[in-house]
Write a protein that holds these residues in place. Structure first.
Motif, PDB file in Angstrom:
ATOM      1  N   ASN A 454       1.447 157.682 101.416  1.00 20.57           N
ATOM      2  CA  ASN A 454       0.148 157.993 100.837  1.00 20.57           C
ATOM      3  C   ASN A 454      -0.714 158.796 101.803  1.00 20.57           C
ATOM      4  N   ILE A 455      -0.132 159.858 102.338  1.00 27.74           N
ATOM      5  CA  ILE A 455      -0.818 160.596 103.395  1.00 27.74           C
ATOM      6  C   ILE A 455      -2.016 161.364 102.858  1.00 27.74           C
ATOM      7  N   ASN A 456      -2.831 161.747 103.786  1.00 33.59           N
ATOM      8  CA  ASN A 456      -4.040 162.508 103.526  1.00 33.59           C
ATOM      9  C   ASN A 456      -3.730 163.790 102.731  1.00 33.59           C
ATOM     10  N   GLU A 457      -4.699 164.218 101.943  1.00 32.85           N
ATOM     11  CA  GLU A 457      -4.504 165.430 101.142  1.00 32.85           C
ATOM     12  C   GLU A 457      -4.629 166.690 101.991  1.00 32.85           C
ATOM     13  N   GLU A 458      -5.125 166.548 103.208  1.00 34.50           N
ATOM     14  CA  GLU A 458      -5.410 167.740 103.994  1.00 34.50           C
ATOM     15  C   GLU A 458      -4.142 168.438 104.457  1.00 34.50           C
ATOM     16  N   VAL A 459      -4.056 169.719 104.127  1.00 32.99           N
ATOM     17  CA  VAL A 459      -2.891 170.491 104.560  1.00 32.99           C
ATOM     18  C   VAL A 459      -3.343 171.806 105.155  1.00 32.99           C
ATOM     19  N   GLN A 460      -2.451 172.442 105.856  1.00 38.19           N
ATOM     20  CA  GLN A 460      -2.772 173.728 106.440  1.00 38.19           C
ATOM     21  C   GLN A 460      -1.604 174.677 106.263  1.00 38.19           C
ATOM     22  N   PHE A 461      -1.890 175.915 105.885  1.00 39.56           N
ATOM     23  CA  PHE A 461      -0.825 176.909 105.779  1.00 39.56           C
ATOM     24  C   PHE A 461      -0.572 177.513 107.141  1.00 39.56           C
ATOM     25  N   SER A 462       0.667 177.432 107.597  1.00 41.86           N
ATOM     26  CA  SER A 462       1.009 178.016 108.887  1.00 41.86           C
ATOM     27  C   SER A 462       2.525 178.037 109.037  1.00 41.86           C
ATOM     28  N   THR A 463       3.010 179.053 109.715  1.00 42.14           N
ATOM     29  CA  THR A 463       4.449 179.106 109.926  1.00 42.14           C
ATOM     30  C   THR A 463       4.835 178.424 111.231  1.00 42.14           C
ATOM     31  N   THR A 464       3.815 178.113 112.048  1.00 44.70           N
ATOM     32  CA  THR A 464       4.102 177.392 113.287  1.00 44.70           C
ATOM     33  C   THR A 464       3.238 176.143 113.345  1.00 44.70           C
ATOM     34  N   GLN A 465       3.561 175.245 114.230  1.00 43.83           N
ATOM     35  CA  GLN A 465       2.836 173.984 114.322  1.00 43.83           C
ATOM     36  C   GLN A 465       1.371 174.215 114.720  1.00 43.83           C
ATOM     37  N   PRO A 466       0.441 173.705 113.926  1.00 40.24           N
ATOM     38  CA  PRO A 466      -0.980 173.849 114.284  1.00 40.24           C
ATOM     39  C   PRO A 466      -1.245 173.133 115.608  1.00 40.24           C
ATOM     40  N   SER A 468      -4.210 171.773 117.224  1.00 39.54           N
ATOM     41  CA  SER A 468      -4.949 170.519 117.409  1.00 39.54           C
ATOM     42  C   SER A 468      -4.630 169.520 116.306  1.00 39.54           C
ATOM     43  N   GLY A 469      -4.553 168.268 116.696  1.00 43.10           N
ATOM     44  CA  GLY A 469      -4.343 167.207 115.718  1.00 43.10           C
ATOM     45  C   GLY A 469      -2.866 166.957 115.438  1.00 43.10           C
ATOM     46  N   GLN A 470      -2.634 165.893 114.618  1.00 36.54           N
ATOM     47  CA  GLN A 470      -1.260 165.564 114.274  1.00 36.54           C
ATOM     48  C   GLN A 470      -0.894 166.170 112.926  1.00 36.54           C
ATOM     49  N   TRP A 471       0.152 166.937 112.930  1.00 35.81           N
ATOM     50  CA  TRP A 471       0.568 167.612 111.695  1.00 35.81           C
ATOM     51  C   TRP A 471       2.060 167.410 111.496  1.00 35.81           C
ATOM     52  N   PHE A 472       2.436 167.308 110.231  1.00 34.94           N
ATOM     53  CA  PHE A 472       3.864 167.170 109.913  1.00 34.94           C
ATOM     54  C   PHE A 472       4.237 168.227 108.899  1.00 34.94           C
ATOM     55  N   ARG A 473       5.284 168.984 109.214  1.00 35.94           N
ATOM     56  CA  ARG A 473       5.629 170.087 108.305  1.00 35.94           C
ATOM     57  C   ARG A 473       6.249 169.558 107.010  1.00 35.94           C
ATOM     58  N   ASP A 474       5.816 170.132 105.930  1.00 37.66           N
ATOM     59  CA  ASP A 474       6.375 169.768 104.623  1.00 37.66           C
ATOM     60  C   ASP A 474       7.894 169.930 104.685  1.00 37.66           C
ATOM     61  N   PRO A 475       8.624 168.893 104.342  1.00 36.62           N
ATOM     62  CA  PRO A 475      10.083 168.952 104.505  1.00 36.62           C
ATOM     63  C   PRO A 475      10.791 169.780 103.435  1.00 36.62           C
ATOM     64  N   ASP A 476      10.086 170.121 102.377  1.00 36.21           N
ATOM     65  CA  ASP A 476      10.749 170.821 101.271  1.00 36.21           C
ATOM     66  C   ASP A 476      11.010 172.297 101.578  1.00 36.21           C
ATOM     67  N   THR A 477      11.932 172.851 100.829  1.00 38.43           N
ATOM     68  CA  THR A 477      12.161 174.295 100.899  1.00 38.43           C
ATOM     69  C   THR A 477      11.766 174.916  99.564  1.00 38.43           C
ATOM     70  N   LEU A 478      11.727 176.222  99.566  1.00 34.49           N
ATOM     71  CA  LEU A 478      11.347 176.930  98.350  1.00 34.49           C
ATOM     72  C   LEU A 478      12.552 177.176  97.447  1.00 34.49           C
ATOM     73  N   ASP A 479      12.281 177.140  96.171  1.00 29.09           N
ATOM     74  CA  ASP A 479      13.264 177.519  95.166  1.00 29.09           C
ATOM     75  C   ASP A 479      13.900 178.855  95.559  1.00 29.09           C
ATOM     76  N   THR A 480      15.224 178.944  95.428  1.00 26.27           N
ATOM     77  CA  THR A 480      15.920 180.186  95.782  1.00 26.27           C
ATOM     78  C   THR A 480      15.305 181.390  95.094  1.00 26.27           C
ATOM     79  N   TRP A 481      14.906 181.196  93.839  1.00 21.37           N
ATOM     80  CA  TRP A 481      14.389 182.329  93.080  1.00 21.37           C
ATOM     81  C   TRP A 481      13.062 182.822  93.645  1.00 21.37           C
TER      82      TRP A 481
END
Length: 903
Positions: A454-466, A468-481
């Motif tokens: 039930n993690i926080n709704e706060e997200v950040q768009f970035s290709t590298t680790q932000p 400041s603060g604790q961040w966890f990269r979304d584990p999903d990948t994008l649809d091939t299409w």
RNA sequence: GGGCGCUUAGCUCAGCUGGUUAGAGCAUCUCGUUUACACCGAGAGGGUCGAGAGUUCGAAUCCCUCAGCGCCCACCA
């Protein structure tokens, strides 16, 4: 004889070395040239780990024809090749492979990085296979510009587009019902579903005041709503009331509501709903603001919170037990054994889909964010406009309708997939230190874990680790299409506006199977317009392609889909290349097929075209036997055209060039191919070469026509034509100039004379065959034919030779022939007037009928044109056209009248 | 339920905006080794263009109805 050529074409001996020469000559790699027009095709990228099948082969054959044709016409013709990472397919192959090697749960045991390493290695090993197979097909694509959907720069492009869409609020994370595949543990897009018909049992249960029917009792634990149709008289009084009654795990309370989605005729006309596990129920629940509790977990098992008794049971286990329990309680009314329904399965892997509600990433197709033709438009509207405004044309036309229908029903596109092989979503979730610890403690952390915590709704768009603060990269990948949607412009360098991008984009034609119109074609339009409009390019430069050419599916001889499970009718293109050569295979895939229509293929057809390829080879061989090396240097000019036959073949050639050009411009490849085929075999070989065997040999025309045939045929059969060309050309055929229609080489009268000669020969042959002339018997023919006789005087030798005549008497009238008749008494005599004169009355009638028809037509047209209302209303062009038509018809009428008088 | 496509020679299919006697390949039958090719050449047979109605001087082609086959889409619990 200056040329030494083997008597049969052996494809295997030539193909590989010719392809190598082409590649080395850099003929495939066009240079950016402001004096040339570009012509671009992006190869629909085959699966990097796949092998070539007939669908690919057909696609390559058609695209190569277009590319070679344009290249020869002087375009900077670019064909960008590449391969696709095929996320789900590839990962599941590798996982299965690892499981076979003893790693039971690869994701859990290896973790992300190690598993990806295995996949990359696997792809790297098998990737060259498909590349070489594309080469085998003779594809003249530019390997120096080859791309792979998982290339580093493709990743940059994907992230760039994702970022822009995210900033615009078009990409969002939301809880919605999605198609969950418990087998592969991932979501599947709506149009990646297939429906399988399945026989099932339909159970009828007593459910409070009503009887309901269901095929899925195991989902019914927490159903608290009875839905009926508002107009259903049986239940009208009960709507809105609440009931308490006995159910699976004891008494429950349920309310009755009305909704007109209910089919009164189905079952008892009453149903309960399970919003969490049915797309329909979910929509209904949303309309009525109902809860949607999860019953079945993501592994396809009953959740413990739902029922202690059935917790952990799989769907099939639970179903039997629940039915048994309800029977014991006396709630089972009946079972309909003869019920069939459709079950959704994943089109890859064929796992049964279990709808689930979960947080996923979506593309909003309705948000108006694209600046398009002076308005803010949604993705949906832009997709519509591109086709509607004819910026993009679909061949064949009828698919435009299907496309519009699809867009009308288009819902937000779920782009996140719970697999690791692909472009990872460039989003970071804000987490607490404690959450981060939990998330990092597992090898196979998935989006489900994020949900559980039930993690926080706060997200950040970035290709590298932000930072400041604790961040966890979304584990999903994008649809091939999502990544292949960027294919046309990312392969040319986007997001950079490189020289290639500026010159070659938009591409000209996208050629692909109609089965991926929605998967891919629509999504390419989506990505291209979105990305390039946000670059502020003008609208007409934002489309990915100008024309979509859809080919049909290749089927086996019985009209079934070809599959390896049916080896008797399944054809492997590589076997066919080995056996008959690439050119033959290519022809068999192009000829007799029309856009958008499926085609049946069988080995005999390929063998037939192999015969034709050999025919080209041998015709060339014969021509070259009659040519000397010094003839090659002579510049061809009009004065070299001598005999009637020369003039006839030159005239025919011009007609062919014109019609082949027309067909190729209009994507009628089969039409063009058939016409060239007919010219080579039935005109050049059967007549011109045969005539040439007599005294009328003319190396100049022989060579000229041969050269033109090779050029015209080259896009279809590149190898054999190039092989022959190597004897006569200074440079390679692939870069030769395409033949041009030339008025100077049209000789109407002489061409007609040769047509007459052909007719006479055919007629004599036919008479000989019908009257069964014994071998050794001599034939004497008397041919008389009015004023045309003089024209064919020079063909006398040819007629006698080809019709095998002992003597021939040619005269303007029949009189002279009658006198000569007495000379030949013992052998067969043939009296042969020119066409039609054998039966003068019939011919006269025929012409009279034509004249009547013309008269009718002309009077009808005149009547139409004298109608004042028509003149007022009709557009000018149509009237002009009609006038033209009227004049030409009148001319033709006069000609017919002259003919009649002549008779 | 909605939409689309197909139906043309024994088989596989062309036939674009209506226009000479509806085409091709394969298969069938009959001949035939001649300055390339038997992976060849010559000839022949085979079709009321799914059915019916309509528009038109004229329909395989355009309009309508129906049938058979196939495909796609959609909320049958």
């Amino acid at each position: 004889m200056d040329f030494q050529i083997e008597p049969a074409y052996e494809a295997k001996k030539h193909e590989d070395s010719i392809y190598k020469k082409w590649e080395e000559s850099k003929a495939f790699s066009p240079k950016i040239d402001p004096n040339k027009k570009p012509f671009t095709i992006s190869l629909p990228p085959p699966n990097a780990t796949g092998t070539l099948h007939l669908g690919h082969a057909a696609m390559i054959a058609i695209e190569d024809i277009m590319i070679r044709y344009h290249r020869m016409q002087g375009y900077a013709a670019l064909w960008v090749p590449g391969t696709d990472h095929a996320a789900i397919a590839t990962q599941s192959v590798v996982e299965k492979k690892l499981q076979a090697e003893g790693i039971k749960n690869p994701r859990q045991e290896l973790g992300r990085e190690k598993l990806l390493l295995h996949i990359r290695k696997f792809v790297e090993e098998s990737r060259s296979t498909i590349r070489n197979q594309i080469r085998k097909m003779g594809a003249s694509c530019d390997w120096s510009r080859e791309k792979y959907t998982m290339d580093e720069d493709m990743n940059v492009a994907v992230n760039t587009l994702f970022g822009r869409m995210y900033e615009d609020g078009v990409i969002y994370r939301g809880g919605r019902i999605v198609n969950w595949d418990p087998n592969m543990q991932t979501t599947v897009a709506d149009d990646e579903l297939e429906y399988k018909e399945e026989k099932a049992k339909l159970y009828y249960f007593k459910y409070g005041p009503v009887t309901i029917s269901t095929a899925r009792p195991e989902t019914k634990f927490l159903d608290k709503v009875i839905v009926v149709h508002p107009k259903d008289k049986r239940y009208k009084k009960l709507v809105g009331k609440e009931f308490e009654f006995e159910w699976i795990d004891g008494p429950i309370k349920a309310k009755m509501i009305a909704d007109d989605c209910i089919d009164m005729k189905f079952g008892t006309g009453a149903m309960t709903i399970t919003p969490a596990h049915s797309l329909v129920d979910y929509e209904l629940a949303k309309r009525h603001k109902l809860e949607a509790p999860q019953i079945i977990d993501f592994n396809g098992k009953i959740k413990p919170e739902v029922s202690k008794e059935f917790a952990g049971l799989s769907i099939t286990e639970a179903r039997a037990k629940i039915v048994e329990k309800l029977r014991e309680k006396g709630l089972l009314v009946k079972i309909d054994e003869d019920y069939t329904h459709k079950v959704a399965v994943n089109y890859r892997g064929k796992g049964t889909i279990e709808p689930q509600i979960m947080k996923q990433w979506f593309v909003d197709v309705n948000k108006k964010v694209i600046q398009w033709k002076k308005k803010k438009c949604s993705i949906k509207e832009v997709l519509q406009d591109c086709i509607q405004s004819k910026m993009i044309k679909i061949v064949p036309r009828r698919f435009e309708k299907i496309y519009f229908h699809w867009i009308d029903n288009l819902q937000d596109w779920c782009i996140s997939r719970q697999i690791w092989w692909g472009h990872q979503i460039p989003i970071w979730h804000k987490v607490t230190a404690e959450q981060l610890k939990i998330l990092n403690s597992k090898n196979d952390t998935s989006t489900l874990d994020l949900e559980r915590l039930n993690i926080n709704e706060e997200v950040q768009f970035s290709t590298t680790q932000p930072k400041s603060g604790q961040w966890f990269r979304d584990p999903d990948t994008l649809d091939t299409w999502f990544s292949s949607a960027l294919w046309t412009f990312a392969t040319l360098g986007w997001p950079n506006h490189t020289e290639d991008f500026k010159y070659f984009h938009p591409t000209d034609v996208l050629e692909t199977g109609y089965d991926i119109l929605f998967f891919w074609v629509a999504r390419m339009i989506l990505a291209s317009t979105y990305a390039l409009r946000s670059d502020k390019l003008p609208e007409e430069q934002c489309i990915p392609f100008k024309t979509v050419y859809l080919h049909g599916l290749i089927r086996d001889i019985n009209g079934k889909k070809m599959s390896k499970s049916n080896p008797e009718t399944c054809i492997d293109p590589l076997d066919m290349i080995e056996k008959y050569g690439t050119d033959s295979l290519r022809l068999s895939l192009v000829m007799g097929s029309s856009p958008g229509n499926d085609m049946r293929l069988y080995e005999e057809k390929i063998a037939g075209y192999r015969n034709f390829v050999n025919k080209i080879w041998n015709a060339s061989r014969f021509a070259l036997m009659n040519i000397e090396k010094k003839d090659l240097d002579a510049e061809f000019n009009e004065s070299m055209i001598k005999s009637n036959a020369d003039k006839w073949i030159m005239t025919e050639l011009q007609k062919l060039i014109k019609s082949a050009d027309h067909d190729l411009k209009n994507h009628q490849f089969s039409g063009a191919g058939t016409k060239i085929y007919d010219f080579i075999w039935n005109q050049y070989c059967d007549w011109y070469l045969e005539i040439s065997k007599g005294g009328q040999k003319n190396p100049a025309v022989l060579l000229y026509v041969l050269k033109n045939i090779l050029k015209l045929m080259h896009p279809f059969v590149p190898f054999v034509t190039e092989a022959i060309w190597s004897n006569i050309g200074k440079t390679m055929l692939i870069t030769e100039k395409w033949p041009e229609y030339n008025n100077k080489f049209i000789f109407k009268n002489e061409a007609k004379a040769t047509e007459l000669t052909k007719e006479i020969i055919t007629k004599i042959r036919s008479i000989r065959s019908e009257s069964k002339v014994e071998p050794g018997k001599k034939i004497h023919a008397f041919v008389y034919g009015g004023k045309n006789t003089e024209n064919i005087e020079q063909d006398k030798e040819t007629i006698m030779r080809l019709a095998r005549l002992e003597t021939m008497e040619l005269s303007i009238s029949g009189e002279k022939v009658k006198e000569a008749k007495s000379i030949f008494l013992n052998d067969i005599e043939i009296h042969l007037p020119f066409k039609g004169m054998l039966d003068l009355d019939k011919e006269k009638k025929n012409i009279q009928a034509q004249i009547d028809q013309k008269n009718n037509f002309i009077s009808a047209l005149e009547k139409k044109l004298s109608n004042k209302e028509f003149i007022k209303k009709a557009p000018k062009e149509i009237i002009e056209k009609d006038m033209e038509r009227l004049n030409s018809e009148k001319e033709q009428l006069q000609k017919l009248k002259d003919q009649l008088i002549e008779l």
